[in-house]
Design an enzyme around this catalytic site. Structure first.
Site, PDB file in Angstrom:
ATOM      1  N   LYS A 120      33.748  37.339  45.582  1.00 51.09           N
ATOM      2  CA  LYS A 120      32.403  37.398  45.007  1.00 51.09           C
ATOM      3  C   LYS A 120      31.429  36.477  45.744  1.00 51.09           C
ATOM      4  CE  LYS A 120      34.174  38.454  40.402  1.00 51.09           C
ATOM      5  NZ  LYS A 120      33.734  39.664  39.766  1.00 51.09           N
ATOM      6  N   GLU A 279      26.756  46.491  41.484  1.00 49.99           N
ATOM      7  CA  GLU A 279      26.511  46.080  40.102  1.00 49.99           C
ATOM      8  C   GLU A 279      25.401  45.028  40.058  1.00 49.99           C
ATOM      9  OE1 GLU A 279      30.782  46.852  37.930  1.00 49.99           O
ATOM     10  OE2 GLU A 279      30.259  44.784  38.376  1.00 49.99           O
ATOM     11  N   ARG A 301      35.291  51.023  45.430  1.00 45.17           N
ATOM     12  CA  ARG A 301      36.235  52.055  44.953  1.00 45.17           C
ATOM     13  C   ARG A 301      35.507  52.973  43.995  1.00 45.17           C
ATOM     14  NH1 ARG A 301      36.532  50.166  39.704  1.00 45.17           N
ATOM     15  NH2 ARG A 301      36.394  47.923  39.534  1.00 45.17           N
TER      16      ARG A 301
HETATM   17  P1  ADP Z   1      34.709  41.298  36.789  1.00 42.77           P
HETATM   18  O1  ADP Z   1      34.770  41.595  38.259  1.00 42.77           O
HETATM   19  O2  ADP Z   1      35.746  40.320  36.332  1.00 42.77           O
HETATM   20  O3  ADP Z   1      34.654  42.534  35.928  1.00 42.77           O
HETATM   21  P2  ADP Z   1      31.817  40.909  36.904  1.00 42.77           P
HETATM   22  O4  ADP Z   1      31.261  39.953  37.861  1.00 42.77           O
HETATM   23  O5  ADP Z   1      31.741  42.372  37.252  1.00 42.77           O
HETATM   24  O6  ADP Z   1      33.346  40.519  36.583  1.00 42.77           O
HETATM   25  O7  ADP Z   1      31.145  40.704  35.483  1.00 42.77           O
HETATM   26  C1  ADP Z   1      31.620  41.364  34.319  1.00 42.77           C
HETATM   27  C2  ADP Z   1      30.623  41.201  33.189  1.00 42.77           C
HETATM   28  O8  ADP Z   1      30.424  39.804  32.908  1.00 42.77           O
HETATM   29  C3  ADP Z   1      29.235  41.745  33.450  1.00 42.77           C
HETATM   30  O9  ADP Z   1      29.157  43.119  33.189  1.00 42.77           O
HETATM   31  C4  ADP Z   1      28.395  40.918  32.505  1.00 42.77           C
HETATM   32  O10 ADP Z   1      28.471  41.400  31.184  1.00 42.77           O
HETATM   33  C5  ADP Z   1      29.076  39.566  32.532  1.00 42.77           C
HETATM   34  N1  ADP Z   1      28.429  38.670  33.527  1.00 42.77           N
HETATM   35  C6  ADP Z   1      28.739  38.534  34.829  1.00 42.77           C
HETATM   36  N2  ADP Z   1      27.926  37.628  35.436  1.00 42.77           N
HETATM   37  C7  ADP Z   1      27.085  37.179  34.488  1.00 42.77           C
HETATM   38  C8  ADP Z   1      26.020  36.213  34.453  1.00 42.77           C
HETATM   39  N3  ADP Z   1      25.674  35.516  35.519  1.00 42.77           N
HETATM   40  N4  ADP Z   1      25.384  36.007  33.273  1.00 42.77           N
HETATM   41  C9  ADP Z   1      25.736  36.692  32.156  1.00 42.77           C
HETATM   42  N5  ADP Z   1      26.729  37.590  32.118  1.00 42.77           N
HETATM   43  C10 ADP Z   1      27.404  37.836  33.257  1.00 42.77           C
END
Ligand code: ADP
Length: 665
Positions: A120, A279, A301
């Site tokens: 990330k 995303e 993916r």
């Molecule tokens: P993973 O790869 O573990 O699924 P993500 O980075 O895609 O994690 O984030 C998953 C979810 O976490 C997002 O859809 C959102 O709801 C929450 N999230 C991620 N980053 C943030 C942030 N900076 N502030 C608030 N919520 C967040």
């Protein structure tokens, strides 16, 4: 150099996505090979594929993620391409590199892109370079905890700590204030180390009121990149999606075009090939604002929720993936991608909403998705059939239900009507939650954020302990058991018949009195329900309660070995499991369930907390931890008391419904 064509395809996955890939490949006349673990011998994907090869074992690391064995299978069976689906090996750069080194086709981007986007922090740096705004925070190399603590202070609380290699919501912790920072960091790094063997973390400003918006993109080998518009995935629990829709209701055309163009620009900058998702997280504290939408991560993916995009853009993205891997150009240009209608997807999971969404395992005794003829605007994508066992080894998603309408309201209505007709029995699922969400006023208005489910959890927990549902269960159980066994019941009519049942792990005692052939009075605690005009015919019950007409279906399962009776009741707004307790005995020692027993809610590995026999506990205290499906769950004390006996050892694998410990006063 000519681009190699797919001759025979191995699907390194299971469940609905494996089934969908097999069907798409078949349409393209590509022979398919499924792999399956010992648990999955009878699963749909093994039956659908042209060939199916067993990889012995149950754990994903030994089976679906066993890279060496998968590559060997390819060599042995003359397979030249691998589709990884989602999850499992789909974003594992080392695996993709192995596939490349063995001259096999990977359905997805190169190992270099998978590696860069999989971390990330690296992904954020690359996106920043491409001019894409990223979530404010720290994504540098320094991991010294004092430095991170100081940096967090500068970014400003609340802070989200994220494992850079994280996924599936794991390795993520929120620190609301500075005094919580170090403990949150420790938890995140330790979870990251266990799950991803990489404890490095990044810091992000935690966006308190957020929407998850993502853009589907597609690239080919010739530098063409297009987007297929947006999805909204803000309805989540444990930071993971439950309901997704396309398009995103929050976006106006200006922001939609802006995000689409930005995503194409980002994907072009890395020469992206195949299906991918960018995303974004939108800070909606003061409404949607183009300048407050940030890149969060890129998934290299196909995603679970790609189906809603297929519905609103009339595309077939799995087929596109295969065509692009075969060296074809993307068959449509950007201007040919027209957004039409609205699509919503609901994910049906085996999980216990009332117990912090604890995944459930067990046998699906009964599964009935309504016929497409009745619901032409919905499709089901599933790899699960009646009689399948949901095991603790894999993701507990049972099916995706996808509706399509001319507008959002129509898509909601179609999905609602479909969900009402879904019948699933034997295992606890989130079906009731899905029905409540889809009819929720705020959801209908589009007035939600990523914390919506958790902030309003009291509106969504299952209310089957409501005396009305207990009485309804009593009516069904009475008619299907006692009444059927004693046809002259009415003649010698006792004043009251006591009945003990459990509904979702709670013992319920009721008293039933048959007033005449079609009339029953049922007492639950101090409440009385008078059911009139009761008619039972082939697992369906019609009755009147006050002036309200009831029409419910149910399914009775009798365990062949023990003669125990299990009912699943399918009421309009709720499905729930009922066990006739009078005949139920615990497997182990033939002892009846007692309210003081702590029973394993699922298969898993016991990890003790500090409790000992005879120690005092308070209501809510963690009694012990259970590790299952790669997550750790705590089992809490239902009341104040003293530990009477502990039946299990640290590190012991336990099965569902096993007695773990008992309490005394
Ligand atoms: P993973 O790869 O573990 O699924 P993500 O980075 O895609 O994690 O984030 C998953 C979810 O976490 C997002 O859809 C959102 O709801 C929450 N999230 C991620 N980053 C943030 C942030 N900076 N502030 C608030 N919520 C967040």
């Amino acid at each position: 150099m000519p681009i190699p064509k797919i001759k025979k395809l191995l699907i390194a996955n299971r469940g609905e996505i494996a089934c969908k890939i097999i069907r798409c490949a078949r349409k393209m006349k590509i022979p398919t090979v499924a792999i399956y673990s010992d648990e999955d011998i009878n699963c749909l994907h093994t039956k659908l594929a042209d060939e199916a090869i067993n990889i012995p074992g149950s754990l994903v690391s030994k089976t679906y993620m066993n890279s060496d064995v998968i590559i060997k299978i390819c060599k042995k069976y003359k397979i030249n391409a691998i589709h990884p689906g989602y999850g499992l090996l789909s974003e594992n750069a080392d695996f993709v590199k192995m596939v490349e080194n063995n001259n096999l086709i990977f359905i997805g981007p190169s190992s270099k892109i998978v590696r860069n986007m999989g971390e990330k922090d690296k992904a954020k740096l690359i996106m920043e370079k491409a001019g894409v705004p990223v979530v404010p925070g720290y994504h540098g190399k320094i991991q010294d905890k004092n430095f991170l603590e100081q940096t967090a202070k500068k970014i400003g609380y609340p802070i989200l700590i994220k494992a850079r290699a994280g996924g599936g919501g794991r390795g993520m912790r929120v620190a609301e204030t500075s005094n919580k920072f170090l403990s949150a960091l420790e938890e995140a790094t330790s979870e990251a180390k266990t799950n991803f063997k990489d404890k490095n973390c990044l810091l992000e400003k935690y966006i308190s009121k957020a929407r998850h918006i993502e853009i589907q993109i597609f690239g080919d080998k010739y530098g063409n990149v297009i987007h297929l518009f947006d999805r909204d995935c803000s309805l989540q629990r444990r930071q993971q999606k439950i309901i997704e829709e396309a398009p995103c209701p929050e976006l106006n055309n200006d922001i939609r075009t802006f995000l689409g163009d930005l995503s194409v620009k980002a994907a072009r900058s890395i020469k992206y090939e195949g299906a991918g998702t960018i995303e974004f997280i939108a800070d909606i504290e003061n409404g949607i604002d183009k300048n407050k939408i940030y890149f969060m991560e890129m998934n290299t993916r196909i995603q679970v929720e790609h189906s809603v995009t297929e519905a609103v853009t009339s595309t077939d993205l799995i087929t596109w993936q295969l065509e692009i891997a075969n060296g074809n150009k993307i068959s449509k240009s950007q201007k040919d991608i027209i957004l039409k209608g609205w699509s919503i997807e609901a994910r049906l999971y085996a999980e216990n909403v009332n117990n912090n969404f604890l995944p459930q395992s067990g046998l699906i005794h009964h599964l009935n998705f309504p016929k497409m003829l009745k619901h032409p605007n919905c499709i089901v994508e599933t790899g699960t059939q009646e009689g399948d066992f949901i095991t603790p080894f894999y993701d507990p998603m049972i099916a995706k239900i996808i509706s399509f309408g001319k507008d959002r309201n129509e898509a909601i209505k179609y999905l609602e009507n479909f969900l009402i007709d879904v019948e699933i029995g034997g295992i606890r699922t989130n079906l009731n939650l899905l029905k409540k969400l889809i009819t929720n006023k705020n959801f209908i208005k589009g007035n939600i954020d990523t914390k919506f489910v958790e902030s309003n959890i009291k509106d969504f927990i299952d209310n089957e302990s409501d005396p009305y549902y207990v009485a309804l269960a009593g009516l069904v159980v009475f008619n299907e058991t006692i009444f059927k066994q004693q046809s002259n019941w009415y003649m010698w009519k006792p004043s009251e018949y006591p009945l003990n049942i459990t509904i979702q792990d709670r013992i319920q005692q009721l008293k039933i009195c048959q007033r005449n052939m079609n009339e029953y009075e049922i007492k639950v605690n101090n409440l009385k329900y008078l059911f009139t005009s009761v008619k039972i015919h082939k697992s369906s019950l019609k009755a009147k309660l006050n002036s309200q007409n009831l029409d419910i279906n149910y399914k009775l399962i009798i365990d062949k070995h023990t003669n125990n009776k299990f009912f699943t009741i399918f009421a309009k707004d709720i499905t729930y499991e009922v066990i006739v307790l009078d005949s139920l005995r615990l497997r182990e020692n033939n002892e009846e369930f007692s309210e003081d027993d702590i029973i394993a809610p699922m298969h898993g590995l016991i990890k003790f907390n500090k409790i000992r026999e005879n120690s005092k506990v308070k209501k809510g205290d963690v009694l012990l931890n259970l590790e299952a499906m790669k997550m750790e769950y705590s089992l809490n004390s239902p009341r104040d008391g003293v530990i009477n006996k502990i039946y299990v050892k640290n590190g012991q694998q336990v099965t569902e419904k096993m007695k773990l410990l008992s309490l005394k006063k």
